[in-house]
Scaffold this active site. Sequence first.
Site, short mmCIF file in Angstrom:
data_model
loop_
_atom_site.label_atom_id
_atom_site.label_comp_id
_atom_site.label_asym_id
_atom_site.label_seq_id
_atom_site.Cartn_x
_atom_site.Cartn_y
_atom_site.Cartn_z
N GLU A 66 50.22 -7.15 -42.26
CA GLU A 66 50.48 -7.96 -40.81
C GLU A 66 51.75 -8.67 -40.82
OE1 GLU A 66 49.02 -6.27 -38.32
OE2 GLU A 66 47.02 -6.89 -39.40
N SER B 135 45.85 4.63 -12.30
CA SER B 135 44.97 4.39 -13.59
C SER B 135 43.66 4.57 -13.03
CB SER B 135 45.30 3.17 -13.93
OG SER B 135 44.19 2.46 -14.75
N LEU C 130 44.21 -3.60 -30.53
CA LEU C 130 43.86 -2.33 -30.77
C LEU C 130 45.01 -1.23 -30.33
CD1 LEU C 130 40.05 -2.22 -30.46
CD2 LEU C 130 41.22 -2.69 -32.79
N SER D 124 46.63 -1.03 -27.08
CA SER D 124 46.11 -0.24 -25.81
C SER D 124 47.41 0.31 -25.27
CB SER D 124 45.35 -0.99 -25.13
OG SER D 124 45.75 -2.17 -24.79
N SER D 125 48.56 -0.53 -25.42
CA SER D 125 49.87 -0.42 -24.93
C SER D 125 50.76 0.70 -25.62
CB SER D 125 50.68 -1.63 -24.70
OG SER D 125 50.81 -2.40 -26.14
N ASP E 67 52.74 -0.01 -34.35
CA ASP E 67 51.40 0.49 -33.49
C ASP E 67 52.11 1.69 -33.02
OD1 ASP E 67 50.81 -2.15 -34.17
OD2 ASP E 67 51.09 -2.93 -31.97
C1 GAF Z 1 51.58 -6.66 -33.07
C2 GAF Z 1 53.11 -5.54 -33.00
F1 GAF Z 1 52.91 -4.72 -31.89
C3 GAF Z 1 53.16 -4.88 -34.21
O1 GAF Z 1 54.55 -4.46 -34.25
C4 GAF Z 1 52.99 -5.73 -35.53
O2 GAF Z 1 54.14 -6.89 -35.74
C5 GAF Z 1 51.61 -6.59 -35.58
O3 GAF Z 1 51.60 -7.21 -34.33
C6 GAF Z 1 51.28 -7.35 -36.58
O4 GAF Z 1 51.08 -6.88 -37.94
O5 GAF Z 1 50.61 -5.35 -32.91
#
Ligand code: GAF
Length: 398
Positions: free
Chosen positions: A43, A77, A135, A137-138, A182
């Site tokens: 993270e 949407s 989670l 969504s974007s 993400d």
């Molecule tokens: C969010 C961010 F979009 C990711 O890029 C990442 O930094 C995360 O936080 C933390 O690990 O989801």
Amino acid sequence: MTAPSPTPVGDVADRASAAFRTGYGEPPAGRWAAPGRVNLIGEHTDYNDGYVLPFALPLRTVVAAAPQPGTTWTVRSELTGEPVTFGVDEVTGAGRVPGWAGYVAGVVWALRAAGHPVPGARLAVASDVPLGAGLSSSAALEAAVLAALVDLGGLDLPADAQPRLAQRAENEYVGAPTGIMDQSAVIRCRAGHALFLDCRTEAVDHIPFDLAAAGLAVLVVDSRAPHRHADGEYAARRAACERAARVLGVPALRDVGVADLAAALDRLPDDETRRRLRHVVTENQRVLDTVDLLRAGRIREIGPLLTASHTSMRDDFEITVPEVDTAVEAALAAGALGARMTGGGFGGCVLALVDAAAADSVATAVATAYAARGFAAPTHFTALPTHGTTQMQGRAPC
Ligand code: GAF
């Protein structure tokens, strides 16, 4: 060409088709699906050029789409019903389309900025990925729109180049300073695997993550904690990491290993920056250790690494809130092998690695602990790793 979907996506795809037909009076030319994700471990390492290990969820965002002559884009949407239409002017400068449709405009903007001849299109969106739960969504919306436009326009943009483009949409058009995790997860994940991503090189390794064979489950609990200043705090964490890298004279904190940590800590000016550094360095190592254990088939043994990750996020990176700490503590007390907050922090979801047979009792224990503290009741589900962006097979139903 986006890969065809190996598994049915079900209702949500039907809802996207229905929204398209209701809005535009004809069936879509096709449908593209992208999942939400959870991050198993790693993270706030992505924007430090480090390592992450997310997997894709069976929850999907589906975009039903068809070409539209010229250079205008219309998006609907199922949540709002009202169409948003934008043209070239709105995708010449960043941020000109506000709100949720900004993610769609951002993808068009990023494609055009990279020189792709983006076709005009009509789009309709339906989603099972909860909003604001951490989670992704974007990213799911960006990825599904991107896949639709790439396929409709026959654009030359292979899947492994798509995360960077979707990230640009989010960073530069929408204005959220996120890393690459993400978008990579929702586009590049494979069913049955976690995605081991080196965020500097974007090299990936698909790590088998067969929970069922090990008699295990990943329980995902939505803490339902209101996001408290999440955007500003995320940006502040990122700025602190970049400051630390500058002081240490490295391109990114990924370049500090655990063996260098003590010396690096001594060179930083204040305790807060030292704690941010310690989180990133130890978290990168925990990802590498988790990958080693999974490769060795020792899946049960990753639990303590997950829990150590949570402790580090709580004490060193300071991105947890009472609801997620309560969920982690209650899950561990009820027998989870490991538990941690997943995602950017300040709310969102907690994941717990549990014996499959214990998933319900662990979820009940979390709900009981929440009630005792007067928190809004949490929701939960168990998650198996699924696949990234797909084009759905077969004709869209009329
Ligand atoms: C969010 C961010 F979009 C990711 O890029 C990442 O930094 C995360 O936080 C933390 O690990 O989801």
